[in-house]
Design a protein around this motif. Structure first.
Motif, PDB file in Angstrom:
ATOM      1  N   LYS A   1       0.824  -1.206   0.000  1.00 39.19           N
ATOM      2  CA  LYS A   1       0.000   0.000   0.000  1.00 39.19           C
ATOM      3  C   LYS A   1       0.861   1.261   0.000  1.00 39.19           C
ATOM      4  O   LYS A   1       0.640   2.186  -0.801  1.00 39.19           O
ATOM      5  N   LEU A   2       1.829   1.320   0.887  1.00 38.41           N
ATOM      6  CA  LEU A   2       2.709   2.491   0.955  1.00 38.41           C
ATOM      7  C   LEU A   2       3.493   2.660  -0.339  1.00 38.41           C
ATOM      8  O   LEU A   2       3.658   3.779  -0.840  1.00 38.41           O
ATOM      9  N   GLY A   3       3.995   1.538  -0.852  1.00 41.01           N
ATOM     10  CA  GLY A   3       4.762   1.590  -2.098  1.00 41.01           C
ATOM     11  C   GLY A   3       3.941   2.123  -3.249  1.00 41.01           C
ATOM     12  O   GLY A   3       4.452   2.856  -4.112  1.00 41.01           O
ATOM     13  N   LEU A   4       2.660   1.771  -3.283  1.00 38.27           N
ATOM     14  CA  LEU A   4       1.765   2.261  -4.326  1.00 38.27           C
ATOM     15  C   LEU A   4       1.627   3.774  -4.237  1.00 38.27           C
ATOM     16  O   LEU A   4       1.685   4.481  -5.257  1.00 38.27           O
ATOM     17  N   VAL A   5       1.464   4.292  -3.020  1.00 35.96           N
ATOM     18  CA  VAL A   5       1.364   5.744  -2.830  1.00 35.96           C
ATOM     19  C   VAL A   5       2.643   6.438  -3.280  1.00 35.96           C
ATOM     20  O   VAL A   5       2.611   7.436  -4.025  1.00 35.96           O
ATOM     21  N   PHE A   6       3.788   5.900  -2.872  1.00 41.34           N
ATOM     22  CA  PHE A   6       5.063   6.553  -3.180  1.00 41.34           C
ATOM     23  C   PHE A   6       5.391   6.523  -4.670  1.00 41.34           C
ATOM     24  O   PHE A   6       5.913   7.499  -5.219  1.00 41.34           O
ATOM     25  N   MET A   7       5.085   5.398  -5.351  1.00 44.93           N
ATOM     26  CA  MET A   7       5.410   5.342  -6.775  1.00 44.93           C
ATOM     27  C   MET A   7       4.536   6.315  -7.564  1.00 44.93           C
ATOM     28  O   MET A   7       5.006   6.945  -8.525  1.00 44.93           O
ATOM     29  N   ILE A   8       3.268   6.476  -7.141  1.00 43.24           N
ATOM     30  CA  ILE A   8       2.380   7.425  -7.821  1.00 43.24           C
ATOM     31  C   ILE A   8       2.831   8.853  -7.535  1.00 43.24           C
ATOM     32  O   ILE A   8       2.828   9.714  -8.428  1.00 43.24           O
ATOM     33  N   MET A   9       3.240   9.137  -6.294  1.00 46.49           N
ATOM     34  CA  MET A   9       3.785  10.455  -5.958  1.00 46.49           C
ATOM     35  C   MET A   9       4.971  10.807  -6.842  1.00 46.49           C
ATOM     36  O   MET A   9       5.165  11.958  -7.223  1.00 46.49           O
ATOM     37  N   ALA A  10       5.782   9.783  -7.165  1.00 46.62           N
ATOM     38  CA  ALA A  10       6.995   9.989  -7.967  1.00 46.62           C
ATOM     39  C   ALA A  10       6.703  10.058  -9.461  1.00 46.62           C
ATOM     40  O   ALA A  10       7.628  10.227 -10.264  1.00 46.62           O
ATOM     41  N   GLY A  11       5.433   9.904  -9.850  1.00 46.93           N
ATOM     42  CA  GLY A  11       5.063  10.070 -11.249  1.00 46.93           C
ATOM     43  C   GLY A  11       4.915   8.790 -12.043  1.00 46.93           C
ATOM     44  O   GLY A  11       4.811   8.833 -13.279  1.00 46.93           O
ATOM     45  N   TYR A  12       4.891   7.649 -11.371  1.00 45.32           N
ATOM     46  CA  TYR A  12       4.765   6.370 -12.066  1.00 45.32           C
ATOM     47  C   TYR A  12       3.327   5.864 -12.011  1.00 45.32           C
ATOM     48  O   TYR A  12       2.527   6.316 -11.196  1.00 45.32           O
ATOM     49  N   LYS A  13       3.008   4.927 -12.884  1.00 48.64           N
ATOM     50  CA  LYS A  13       1.644   4.410 -13.014  1.00 48.64           C
ATOM     51  C   LYS A  13       1.404   3.264 -12.043  1.00 48.64           C
ATOM     52  O   LYS A  13       1.966   2.182 -12.197  1.00 48.64           O
ATOM     53  N   GLY A  14       0.521   3.504 -11.073  1.00 49.14           N
ATOM     54  CA  GLY A  14       0.262   2.525 -10.035  1.00 49.14           C
ATOM     55  C   GLY A  14      -0.369   1.240 -10.539  1.00 49.14           C
ATOM     56  O   GLY A  14      -0.226   0.182  -9.918  1.00 49.14           O
ATOM     57  N   GLU A  15      -1.065   1.301 -11.688  1.00 52.21           N
ATOM     58  CA  GLU A  15      -1.699   0.105 -12.236  1.00 52.21           C
ATOM     59  C   GLU A  15      -0.681  -1.017 -12.481  1.00 52.21           C
ATOM     60  O   GLU A  15      -1.028  -2.194 -12.423  1.00 52.21           O
ATOM     61  N   GLU A  16       0.566  -0.642 -12.723  1.00 52.72           N
ATOM     62  CA  GLU A  16       1.565  -1.652 -13.053  1.00 52.72           C
ATOM     63  C   GLU A  16       1.934  -2.510 -11.846  1.00 52.72           C
ATOM     64  O   GLU A  16       2.447  -3.612 -12.003  1.00 52.72           O
ATOM     65  N   ALA A  17       1.653  -2.024 -10.638  1.00 50.22           N
ATOM     66  CA  ALA A  17       1.919  -2.831  -9.445  1.00 50.22           C
ATOM     67  C   ALA A  17       1.087  -4.110  -9.486  1.00 50.22           C
ATOM     68  O   ALA A  17       1.555  -5.191  -9.086  1.00 50.22           O
ATOM     69  N   VAL A  18      -0.132  -3.997  -9.964  1.00 45.45           N
ATOM     70  CA  VAL A  18      -0.991  -5.186 -10.110  1.00 45.45           C
ATOM     71  C   VAL A  18      -0.386  -6.150 -11.120  1.00 45.45           C
ATOM     72  O   VAL A  18      -0.327  -7.365 -10.903  1.00 45.45           O
TER      73      VAL A  18
END
Length: 278
Positions: free
Chosen positions: A201-218
């Protein structure tokens, strides 16, 4: 029983309970950064020396890994400085290294010392995939999971001592010790799964904050699941595992993605005028 109560009373004096930022989970941690960070940095340096010939630097993949790491570390740094965690932010010594090893793994030690193995790069597959794994690993350090596990291991030892002190006969003692050993180990496994879910969950927030696409975590965990099928790897039942099953993570990440996007937007707005510590 009186001895157990006295022992628990003494132990409670050493327990410090606080809250993990963003997720709000209560954690017990009595291992300070001053205690753990020097050990972490020393162990990381030792690992790099032992694997010097395996460190990959001057490749596109290695350079991208370092760039992604710095971007996500920057998001974490901005969050901490905007939320009265300046001293903690100053204690990090971010470092990102790619190791030539077929093992499908990545990890982050307390204080921001990150290693990716080349074996996990096909699972990452692309820039956003690397960011998803990077966010997850960095989140472990941010949430102090290493310190919390050290604290829990010490408490587990203390608990075993309390059981031993509180049982009268040797037969009783053996039964209680066996029961304590089984239940405490299962508790530690669940504790580890809690950390993994929180890091997702935290990693998803941080990667999106950094400008990356959270959908790719799935998609990363979908590829992890497909790889397990190809290699014939069979996971143990989830309650006997240190990690949630891949399908559990896929489901949980999909469900949390809208919340992660909202939080990332909120924290980026909060920190938009802040620089990043070099």
């Amino acid at each position: 029983m009186r001895k157990i109560l006295v022992f628990i009373g003494i132990l409670s004096l050493f327990i410090q309970c606080d809250t993990v930022p963003i997720t709000g989970r209560k954690r017990v941690n009595f291992v300070s950064d001053a205690q753990v960070l020097p050990m972490s940095f020393q162990q990381y340096d030792g690992f790099l020396k032992e694997n010097k010939s395996k460190i990959i630097n001057n490749t596109k993949q290695a350079r991208e890994l370092k760039t992604i790491g710095k971007n996500i570390a920057g998001a974490v740094d901005r969050f901490m400085r905007a939320n009265e965690m300046t001293a903690e932010a100053n204690s990090y010594r971010w470092e990102f290294n790619l190791i030539n090893d077929k093992t499908i793994n990545a990890w982050c030690m307390p204080g921001g010392k990150v290693v990716f193995y080349t074996g996990i790069m096909p699972i990452c597959a692309n820039t956003n995939g690397v960011a998803a794994v990077m966010g997850h690993e960095v989140a472990h350090a941010f949430a102090k999971h290493g310190q919390e596990r050290m604290s829990s291991a010490q408490m587990q030892q203390f608990g075993g001592m309390a059981v031993a002190l509180g049982t009268a006969s040797s037969k009783q003692s053996n039964l209680w010790n066996m029961a304590y050993g089984i239940t405490s180990q299962l508790g530690m496994l669940k504790f580890s799964r809690t950390h993994e879910t929180e890091a997702d969950k935290l990693g998803l927030v941080f990667m999106i904050m950094a400008g990356y696409k959270g959908e790719e975590a799935v998609n990363v965990w979908f590829r992890m699941s497909e790889n397990a099928k190809k290699t014939g790897s069979k996971a143990p039942p989830e309650f006997l595992s240190t990690h949630p099953h891949n399908q559990t993570r896929i489901t949980d990440l999909r469900a949390y993605l809208p919340t992660a996007k909202q939080l990332a937007a909120k924290y980026n707005a909060q920190t938009k005028n802040m620089g990043v510590r070099k």
